[in-house]
Design an enzyme around this catalytic site. Structure first.
Site, PDB file in Angstrom:
ATOM      1  N   ASP A 181      28.054-141.782  50.211  1.00 27.39           N
ATOM      2  CA  ASP A 181      28.757-141.076  49.134  1.00 27.39           C
ATOM      3  C   ASP A 181      28.423-141.594  47.739  1.00 27.39           C
ATOM      4  O   ASP A 181      28.758-140.954  46.752  1.00 27.39           O
ATOM      5  CB  ASP A 181      30.270-141.197  49.349  1.00 27.39           C
ATOM      6  N   ASP A 205      31.002-142.263  43.899  1.00 30.23           N
ATOM      7  CA  ASP A 205      32.200-142.115  44.723  1.00 30.23           C
ATOM      8  C   ASP A 205      33.217-143.211  44.396  1.00 30.23           C
ATOM      9  O   ASP A 205      34.182-142.986  43.681  1.00 30.23           O
ATOM     10  CB  ASP A 205      31.842-142.126  46.206  1.00 30.23           C
ATOM     11  N   ASP A 209      34.349-149.830  49.529  1.00 25.96           N
ATOM     12  CA  ASP A 209      34.986-149.235  50.704  1.00 25.96           C
ATOM     13  C   ASP A 209      34.925-150.233  51.850  1.00 25.96           C
ATOM     14  O   ASP A 209      33.861-150.766  52.144  1.00 25.96           O
ATOM     15  CB  ASP A 209      34.241-147.965  51.153  1.00 25.96           C
ATOM     16  N   ARG A 261      43.580-146.215  43.441  1.00 29.49           N
ATOM     17  CA  ARG A 261      43.059-146.998  44.574  1.00 29.49           C
ATOM     18  C   ARG A 261      42.661-148.425  44.178  1.00 29.49           C
ATOM     19  O   ARG A 261      41.498-148.784  44.230  1.00 29.49           O
ATOM     20  CB  ARG A 261      41.827-146.315  45.201  1.00 29.49           C
TER      21      ARG A 261
END
Ligand SMILES: *[C@@H]1O[C@H](CO)[C@@H](O)[C@H](O)[C@H]1NC(C)=O
Ligand SMILES: *[C@@H]1O[C@H](CO)[C@@H](O)[C@H](O)[C@H]1NC(C)=O
Length: 381
Positions: A181, A205, A209, A261
């Site tokens: 991504d 993105d 992650d 986030r």
């Protein structure tokens, strides 16, 4: 006679400057967090780089598997990138073609533009201290099904999405990859990973992650800025393996210009402590699928006007998620909608993982050198 005198004078001046540099660096050390204090005072850090591995705390534990007599010291001298047959001297060669433990450093400052995502082998340390290393392009870093990884001192930014492709992988094996991504760093089924003192920004993105059963991760001393989705912990709502995920997020600086986030957690557990939040738009800490989060002694400064003053965001049945807030400082109207239940979501660290969380009033100072350190200027990093 005159030359001897001037030589003495020069030497004396040099000594004075040296002492001043050491004492000012030592004065700075008083304000350092527990990780930095462990190695930054050592004037011989350049020749004793592996000392860093014993400085980690949190769920990654000490990175002792990355050091020892059998470590291959590899220096990146070539900024080019060939995803399928990496040339000796390039970063990709160091992360894939060398067997066993490898400690990677960089000969000079450089910008590496990845042609495809970069895979890392187990027992790899990438150490950007002393030079300015930028990593950008397709990918970027993919920590896939490996353990014992240190990522330190890199600027990773403007990472773009990459359609399915093949790249050189660990142990010199070419492997097929799915869609990427465009995250700065992505962990997939990775264990024992320490991400320290990196500067991450402006990727397609997200910046970090942690997915698909990854665990035992410490994210410390990083500077995250200019990003919509900053940090995702837990793959997707259906990925139950992430129930065992344990991540420590400490001494990081989030902002300016981060939207959401920081992190967002699914299923697992995160200890988020002593971080500096310089605003947000939607929220700072969030989650779904009954995650547990202990937010401890962070310094939250709510956004000024347009943004949401509430730190948290959550999805799913009330009572299933556990968001605890202990000793957080809330500024500029910030609020934290916490759980008032029992337990408190203690991290239950082992002795080597454990560290002392400091009072939130010191967090701005303790995170003031987050991101890549400028180690080239003074004797002490
Ligand atoms: C995580 O770390 C703990 C403590 O070092 C260890 O006992 C556990 O096995 C690790 N988990 C995984 C999945 O490696
Ligand atoms: C730590 O132990 C307590 C008590 O056993 C438990 O409730 C809690 O879930 C544990 N924390 C983690 C992160 O496993």
């Amino acid at each position: 006679m005159a030359t001897t005198l001037s030589w003495c004078f020069t030497l004396a001046l040099f000594m004075v400057i040296l002492m001043a540099s050491i004492s000012s660096s030592l004065a700075n050390m008083a304000n350092m967090n527990v990780i930095d204090k462990c190695w930054r005072g050592n004037p011989l850090w350049r020749s004793q780089r592996q000392q860093l591995a014993k400085c980690s705390v949190g769920f990654a534990g000490k990175m002792i598997n990355n050091i020892g007599k059998d470590v291959v010291k590899y220096k990146v001298t070539d900024l080019s990138d060939d995803p399928l047959s990496p040339k000796s001297g390039t970063l990709r060669y160091g992360t894939t073609m060398i067997k066993g433990k490898v400690w990677i450093t960089f000969k000079n400052s450089m910008t590496i533009t990845l042609q495809r995502p970069l895979l890392l082998s187990s027992f790899t340390a990438i150490d950007g201290r002393g030079v300015n290393v930028h990593i950008t392009g397709a990918g970027c870093l993919l920590v896939y099904q490996v353990t014992d990884i240190i990522i330190h001192g890199l600027r990773i930014h403007h990472c773009r999405a990459q359609p399915p492709s093949t790249v050189m992988g660990p142990n010199a094996k070419v492997i097929p990859l799915g869609q990427m991504d465009g995250d700065a760093i992505r962990l997939v089924t990775a264990r024992k990973v320490w991400i320290d003192h990196n500067t991450l920004y402006e990727c397609q993105d997200g910046l970090l992650d942690v997915t698909r059963g990854s665990t035992n991760v410490t994210v410390s001393n990083n500077w995250f800025r200019n990003q919509d989705k900053v940090m995702l912990l837990g793959h997707d709502d259906g990925h139950l393996r992430d129930r065992n995920m344990m991540v420590t997020v400490i001494f990081n600086h989030f902002g300016p210009n981060c939207n959401q986030r920081m992190p967002r957690v699914r299923h697992g557990y995160a200890h988020v402590a002593n971080n500096f939040y310089q605003g947000w738009e939607q929220y700072a800490i969030g989650g779904s699928m009954s995650p547990s989060i202990k937010s401890e002694a962070n310094f939250f400064v709510a956004p000024n006007d347009v943004g949401n003053k509430e730190v948290t965001w959550r999805k799913g049945e009330k009572g299933l998620w556990k968001f605890y807030s202990v000793g957080d400082v809330l500024k500029n109207g910030a609020s934290f909608n916490k759980q008032t239940g029992v337990g408190g979501a203690k991290p239950n660290y082992s002795q080597e993982q454990n560290f002392k969380v400091v009072n939130a009033m010191f967090v701005k100072e303790l995170t003031s050198e987050s991101g890549v350190l400028q180690c080239s200027r003074s004797l002490i990093c």
